[in-house]
Design a protein around this motif. Structure first.
Motif, mmCIF file in Angstrom:
data_model
loop_
_atom_site.group_PDB
_atom_site.id
_atom_site.type_symbol
_atom_site.label_atom_id
_atom_site.label_comp_id
_atom_site.label_asym_id
_atom_site.label_seq_id
_atom_site.Cartn_x
_atom_site.Cartn_y
_atom_site.Cartn_z
ATOM 1 N N HIS A 39 57.844 2.261 47.942
ATOM 2 C CA HIS A 39 56.474 1.718 47.842
ATOM 3 C C HIS A 39 56.427 0.605 46.775
ATOM 4 O O HIS A 39 55.899 -0.477 47.016
ATOM 5 C CB HIS A 39 55.544 2.889 47.508
ATOM 6 C CG HIS A 39 54.098 2.545 47.356
ATOM 7 N ND1 HIS A 39 53.459 1.554 48.073
ATOM 8 C CD2 HIS A 39 53.135 3.079 46.549
ATOM 9 C CE1 HIS A 39 52.182 1.506 47.718
ATOM 10 N NE2 HIS A 39 51.965 2.409 46.788
ATOM 11 N N HIS A 161 49.545 6.731 39.317
ATOM 12 C CA HIS A 161 49.963 5.907 40.464
ATOM 13 C C HIS A 161 49.459 4.469 40.270
ATOM 14 O O HIS A 161 50.221 3.499 40.408
ATOM 15 C CB HIS A 161 49.406 6.536 41.751
ATOM 16 C CG HIS A 161 49.887 5.912 43.019
ATOM 17 N ND1 HIS A 161 50.466 6.613 44.036
ATOM 18 C CD2 HIS A 161 49.864 4.623 43.452
ATOM 19 C CE1 HIS A 161 50.775 5.806 45.039
ATOM 20 N NE2 HIS A 161 50.412 4.578 44.712
ATOM 21 N N GLU A 165 51.849 1.176 39.639
ATOM 22 C CA GLU A 165 51.712 0.152 40.674
ATOM 23 C C GLU A 165 51.224 -1.177 40.080
ATOM 24 O O GLU A 165 51.739 -2.246 40.437
ATOM 25 C CB GLU A 165 50.750 0.644 41.762
ATOM 26 C CG GLU A 165 50.644 -0.330 42.920
ATOM 27 C CD GLU A 165 50.062 0.299 44.181
ATOM 28 O OE1 GLU A 165 50.160 1.532 44.354
ATOM 29 O OE2 GLU A 165 49.518 -0.457 44.995
HETATM 30 MN MN MN Z 1 49.957 2.753 45.922
#
Ligand code: MN
Length: 195
Positions: A39, A161, A165
């Motif tokens: 990701h 998260h 990110e």
């Molecule tokens: Mn994400």
């Protein structure tokens, strides 16, 4: 001249194949066996407008540590190789990226000198199976092998998260800025004459 690198690195702990095109459009094919890192690398390529292919297999039956660290090593090495003598690049880049409640700022100097500043306070938790402390291992490995100053500062944020990110997005945008060729730059952007 194309600014690309393809690196294959095999150790007893990991097998990694990575291709990078610094002057890409954000195309990514990422398969690391660490879903959260997939990701992050997908959005790194997209937001940095780098073309990136990563195929990795590692001893994830132990944990993700070796795989995450070694991908940082190889990605750093790929940028170093792609940029060659660094002639014509802007050298410095910075980006501040919000993500909902989080604000992350990344500054880079592709100086040849490795130094990581990592002001990211995270609780010792996991995102999925991903230990959040591995983000630092990734950035440290990248720093050491690319040879750059990488300063990551998270001003505020609470969702882990989002915090990681936002760091990766700001990292991507700062690397994009620093690696851009500027036609006004003759030779390297240094009064010393060497980067
Ligand atoms: Mn994400």
């Amino acid at each position: 001249m194309s600014r690309t690198a393809t690196i294959e690195r095999i150790t007893k702990e990991t097998r990694i194949k990575l291709s990078l095109d610094v002057d890409g459009t954000g195309q990514a094919t990422i398969c690391t066996s660490v879903p959260f890192l997939d990701h992050m690398l997908n959005l790194f390529a997209r937001h940095g407008l780098f073309d990136l292919e990563v195929e990795a297999a590692g001893d994830i039956d132990i944990d993700f540590h070796h795989t995450v660290e070694d991908i940082g090593i190889v990605l750093g090495e790929a940028f170093k190789q792609s940029l060659g003598d660094k002639k014509g690049i802007r050298r410095y880049g910075q980006a501040t990226v919000p993500m909902d409640e989080t604000l992350a700022s990344v500054s880079v100097d592709i100086s040849g000198r490795p130094y990581l500043v990592y002001n990211v306070n995270l609780p010792k938790v996991k995102i999925g199976e991903f230990d959040v402390e591995l983000a630092r291992e990734f950035f440290q490995a990248f720093t050491n092998h690319c040879g750059l100053n990488l300063h990551i500062n998270v001003m505020y944020g609470c969702n882990v998260h989002h915090i990681i990110e936002a760091c990766f997005k700001a990292f991507a945008r700062a690397m994009d800025a620093a690696t851009q060729l500027d036609p006004r730059v003759e030779g390297v952007m240094s009064t010393k004459g060497l980067l």
